[in-house]
Design a protein around this motif. Structure first.
Motif, short mmCIF file in Angstrom:
data_model
loop_
_atom_site.label_atom_id
_atom_site.label_comp_id
_atom_site.label_asym_id
_atom_site.label_seq_id
_atom_site.Cartn_x
_atom_site.Cartn_y
_atom_site.Cartn_z
N ARG A 388 -5.90 -11.51 -2.52
CA ARG A 388 -4.60 -11.12 -1.97
C ARG A 388 -4.11 -9.82 -2.60
O ARG A 388 -3.48 -8.98 -1.94
N ARG A 389 -4.40 -9.66 -3.88
CA ARG A 389 -3.99 -8.43 -4.57
C ARG A 389 -4.77 -7.23 -4.03
O ARG A 389 -4.20 -6.16 -3.79
N ILE A 390 -6.08 -7.41 -3.83
CA ILE A 390 -6.89 -6.31 -3.28
C ILE A 390 -6.38 -5.92 -1.90
O ILE A 390 -6.18 -4.74 -1.61
N PHE A 391 -6.15 -6.91 -1.05
CA PHE A 391 -5.64 -6.61 0.28
C PHE A 391 -4.27 -5.95 0.21
O PHE A 391 -3.98 -5.01 0.95
N GLY A 392 -3.42 -6.43 -0.70
CA GLY A 392 -2.08 -5.87 -0.84
C GLY A 392 -2.10 -4.40 -1.21
O GLY A 392 -1.31 -3.60 -0.70
N TRP A 393 -3.00 -4.02 -2.12
CA TRP A 393 -3.11 -2.61 -2.51
C TRP A 393 -3.53 -1.75 -1.32
O TRP A 393 -2.94 -0.70 -1.06
N LEU A 394 -4.58 -2.17 -0.63
CA LEU A 394 -5.12 -1.35 0.46
C LEU A 394 -4.17 -1.30 1.66
O LEU A 394 -4.03 -0.26 2.29
N SER A 395 -3.54 -2.43 1.96
CA SER A 395 -2.71 -2.52 3.16
C SER A 395 -1.28 -2.04 2.94
O SER A 395 -0.50 -1.95 3.87
N GLN A 396 -0.92 -1.74 1.69
CA GLN A 396 0.43 -1.31 1.30
C GLN A 396 1.47 -2.40 1.57
O GLN A 396 2.65 -2.11 1.77
N THR A 397 1.04 -3.65 1.55
CA THR A 397 1.99 -4.76 1.68
C THR A 397 2.44 -5.26 0.31
O THR A 397 3.26 -6.18 0.24
N ARG A 398 1.94 -4.67 -0.76
CA ARG A 398 2.25 -5.14 -2.10
C ARG A 398 3.28 -4.25 -2.80
O ARG A 398 3.63 -4.47 -3.96
N ILE A 399 3.78 -3.23 -2.14
CA ILE A 399 4.74 -2.30 -2.74
C ILE A 399 6.00 -3.06 -3.16
O ILE A 399 6.48 -3.95 -2.46
N ARG A 400 6.54 -2.68 -4.30
CA ARG A 400 7.78 -3.30 -4.76
C ARG A 400 8.76 -2.23 -5.24
O ARG A 400 8.38 -1.31 -5.96
N TYR A 401 10.01 -2.35 -4.83
CA TYR A 401 11.07 -1.45 -5.27
C TYR A 401 11.98 -2.18 -6.26
O TYR A 401 12.12 -3.40 -6.18
N ARG A 402 12.59 -1.42 -7.13
CA ARG A 402 13.60 -1.99 -8.02
C ARG A 402 14.95 -1.90 -7.30
O ARG A 402 15.45 -0.82 -7.04
N MET A 403 15.53 -3.03 -6.98
CA MET A 403 16.72 -3.07 -6.15
C MET A 403 18.04 -2.94 -6.91
O MET A 403 19.09 -2.79 -6.31
N SER A 404 17.99 -3.03 -8.22
CA SER A 404 19.22 -2.95 -9.00
C SER A 404 18.94 -2.22 -10.31
O SER A 404 17.81 -2.23 -10.82
N GLN A 405 19.96 -1.57 -10.85
CA GLN A 405 19.84 -0.91 -12.14
C GLN A 405 19.78 -1.92 -13.28
O GLN A 405 19.34 -1.62 -14.38
N ARG A 406 20.24 -3.13 -12.98
CA ARG A 406 20.23 -4.16 -14.01
C ARG A 406 18.81 -4.68 -14.23
O ARG A 406 17.99 -4.71 -13.32
N VAL A 407 18.53 -5.11 -15.45
CA VAL A 407 17.23 -5.68 -15.77
C VAL A 407 17.08 -6.99 -15.00
O VAL A 407 17.99 -7.84 -15.05
N PRO A 408 15.95 -7.19 -14.28
CA PRO A 408 15.79 -8.44 -13.53
C PRO A 408 15.84 -9.66 -14.44
O PRO A 408 15.37 -9.62 -15.57
N SER A 409 16.43 -10.73 -13.93
CA SER A 409 16.47 -11.97 -14.70
C SER A 409 15.09 -12.58 -14.78
O SER A 409 14.18 -12.21 -14.03
N ALA A 410 14.95 -13.54 -15.69
CA ALA A 410 13.65 -14.21 -15.84
C ALA A 410 13.25 -14.91 -14.54
O ALA A 410 12.09 -14.90 -14.14
N SER A 411 14.25 -15.51 -13.84
CA SER A 411 13.94 -16.21 -12.60
C SER A 411 13.49 -15.23 -11.53
O SER A 411 12.59 -15.52 -10.74
N GLN A 412 14.09 -14.02 -11.50
CA GLN A 412 13.68 -13.02 -10.52
C GLN A 412 12.26 -12.55 -10.81
O GLN A 412 11.47 -12.35 -9.89
N ARG A 413 11.94 -12.38 -12.09
CA ARG A 413 10.59 -11.94 -12.42
C ARG A 413 9.56 -13.00 -12.03
O ARG A 413 8.48 -12.70 -11.54
#
Length: 512
Positions: A388-413
């Motif tokens: 799934r990781r290999i496919f995600g890299w090639l297909s660009q479905t694995r991109i992630r943005y940081r949505m907040s300036q705050r440090v993500p919580s443990a549950s979000q991570r």
């Protein structure tokens, strides 16, 4: 038409390649007034970029163009790795992507057809490209951008709130803004041939052929042995004038890889560059696609990255122009997409360097390690890395943005959902075709999903629990128009909150 013959528009898009057309089409769907111009006579005729990755297919689906893309594309279920003409094994990308996206195969659709589909789609919205109009000047007085175009009937002035530079690697927008284009040029020259009657390749697959001192890459383009063939040009292949005889290339690939073809509809040589603009935004002006970044064709990422730049930016502009969000919402475009470009250029630069290196160790790997251990590696490495990781890299479905300036919580991570494209559950992507902000629930109480969405003034959608468990029944999800999850909230907290309360993270995102 504005005062004194000046054209007025919310957005001026300079460049009608895939990125510019994607921006224009998305803005049209979102109800934003936009003008797209290009100095060319019309759409590109050469095939050029070739692969449409899964994430870009999802964007075409959002825009209502997917049926045309599917009808015209050539589908490849995966890639074949071979040493010279001996097949070592298969990378089954279609199987790797099952359950991740509705479009798990490699879609081969040349740039010229992508452009034609987008031009036709734009025409159906009542908008047209203003061809034969070249940008020659750009100024940014207060709260606007003034562009001067050179057209067939003389100069044309356009006053816009925003300008999108989608005008390629030699971008006039970037140069007029004085934005550095930092990077390097690859030492090698490469050839590309769109071949008819190709033989010696595994039909219907991407072919990756290795030899100790050579490499050949091909993509299926249709029936009758229609294929794109690429390779490295050796210095001793060039004439005194620096030209490459096609007959010499055909002879070399026949000897080295047992690959031939009857004729070509396009044959060219080119140098590769790896560059990223120092900024993707300057005031009311933005860069997308090749104007912002260029890199090697490894993995077929270039056109796709530009399409996704344009879609991301168009959605952000619509948030400002239509939804009334503050202009700081537009700052996220540079933060999100430049990080993607830097990582992509770094990754493809390293990969292409390894593949094309003239060093002795690289010759040893290509000539001894790959033919000996390639079959075992194709069986062992994907499970170790994760298919799934290999496919995600090639297909660009694995991109992630940081949505907040705050440090993500443990549950979000742990959840690993916020900032990623919405996981596909089998039926939830139809909702994304409205290109709107939405609250989603996947087994959450319907009344709660509706209440939160109504308080925020956005759409809401209830779905059955995610069969893959990626979207949780005890969460509500705020989804952006571009399909990325902007925030999540606990169902339990929502049930305890007063009737007029909404999750703070949702309100933060909608405030820009």
């Amino acid at each position: 038409m504005g005062e004194g013959g000046t054209l007025q528009t919310e957005v001026l898009i300079v460049g009608a390649g895939p990125s510019g057309l994607m921006a224009a089409m998305t803005l049209a769907r979102l109800g934003v007034d936009a003008l797209i111009v290009d100095g060319k006579e019309g759409p590109t005729r050469e095939s050029r970029a070739l692969v449409v990755q899964a994430r870009s297919m999802e964007l075409y689906d959002q825009l209502g163009l997917i049926d045309r893309v599917l009808a015209e594309r050539t589908s490849a279920p995966g890639a074949i790795l071979a040493f010279r003409h001996r097949v070592l094994g298969t990378v089954p990308l279609r199987r790797f992507g099952a359950g991740i996206t509705p479009f798990p195969e490699i879609a081969v659709l040349e740039q010229s057809r992508n452009e034609r589909i987008l031009v036709d789609g734009l025409h159906e919205t009542g908008r047209e490209v203003l061809w034969r109009h070249r940008l020659v000047a750009l100024e940014q007085p207060a709260a606007s951008v003034v562009a001067t175009l050179e057209g067939p009937d003389g100069p044309v002035t356009v006053r816009a709130r925003f300008v999108i530079g989608a005008d390629g690697a030699h971008s006039a927008v970037r140069e007029l803004l004085g934005i550095p284009f930092e990077g390097v040029t690859n030492q090698h020259t490469f050839f590309v041939a769109d071949a008819l009657g190709a033989t010696g390749l595994v039909d219907g697959y991407v072919n990756i052929r290795m030899a100790p001192d050579d490499i050949l890459l091909s993509f299926p383009m249709g029936e009758g042995g229609h294929a794109r063939i690429l390779g490295v040009v050796r210095d001793d292949d060039l004439t005194a004038a620096g030209e490459l005889p096609e007959a010499l290339v055909r002879s070399r690939i026949a000897r080295g890889f047992t690959v031939g073809y009857r004729e070509s509809t396009w044959f060219a040589t080119y140098r590769l560059h790896h560059r990223v603009a120092a900024r993707f935004r300057a005031g009311g002006c933005f860069l997308v696609g090749d104007a912002a970044h260029i890199h090697s064709p490894v993995g077929g990422q270039g056109m796709n990255t530009g399409l996704q730049d344009a879609h991301n930016l168009a959605c952000a502009i619509a948030d400002v122009v239509v939804r009334g969000m503050p202009e700081r919402r537009l700052d996220r475009y540079q933060v999100e997409r430049r990080r993607v470009a830097l990582k992509l250029v770094s990754t493809t630069d390293r990969m292409f360097g390894v593949v094309t290196s003239d060093e002795g160790f690289a010759h040893f790997v290509r000539g001894r390690v790959i033919p000996a251990l390639g079959p075992l590696g194709l069986r062992v490495i994907p499970p170790l890395i994760g298919v799934r990781r290999i496919f995600g890299w090639l297909s660009q479905t694995r991109i992630r943005y940081r949505m907040s300036q705050r440090v993500p919580s443990a549950s979000q991570r742990r959840d690993d959902i916020v900032g990623k494209r919405l996981a596909w559950t089998g039926d939830n992507y139809d909702a994304l075709r409205s290109l709107s902000w939405q609250v989603h629930g996947y087994g959450a109480p319907s009344w709660l999903v509706a209440r939160v969405a109504d308080r925020l003034g956005v759409e809401h959608h209830d779905f059955a629990p995610d069969p893959h468990g990626r979207l949780r029944a005890d969460r509500l999800y705020l989804v952006r128009p571009d399909g990325f999850v902007a925030a999540e909230a606990s169902v339990a907290a929502g049930e305890r909150a007063p009737g007029d309360a909404v999750p703070a993270s949702f309100r933060e995102q909608l405030a820009g």
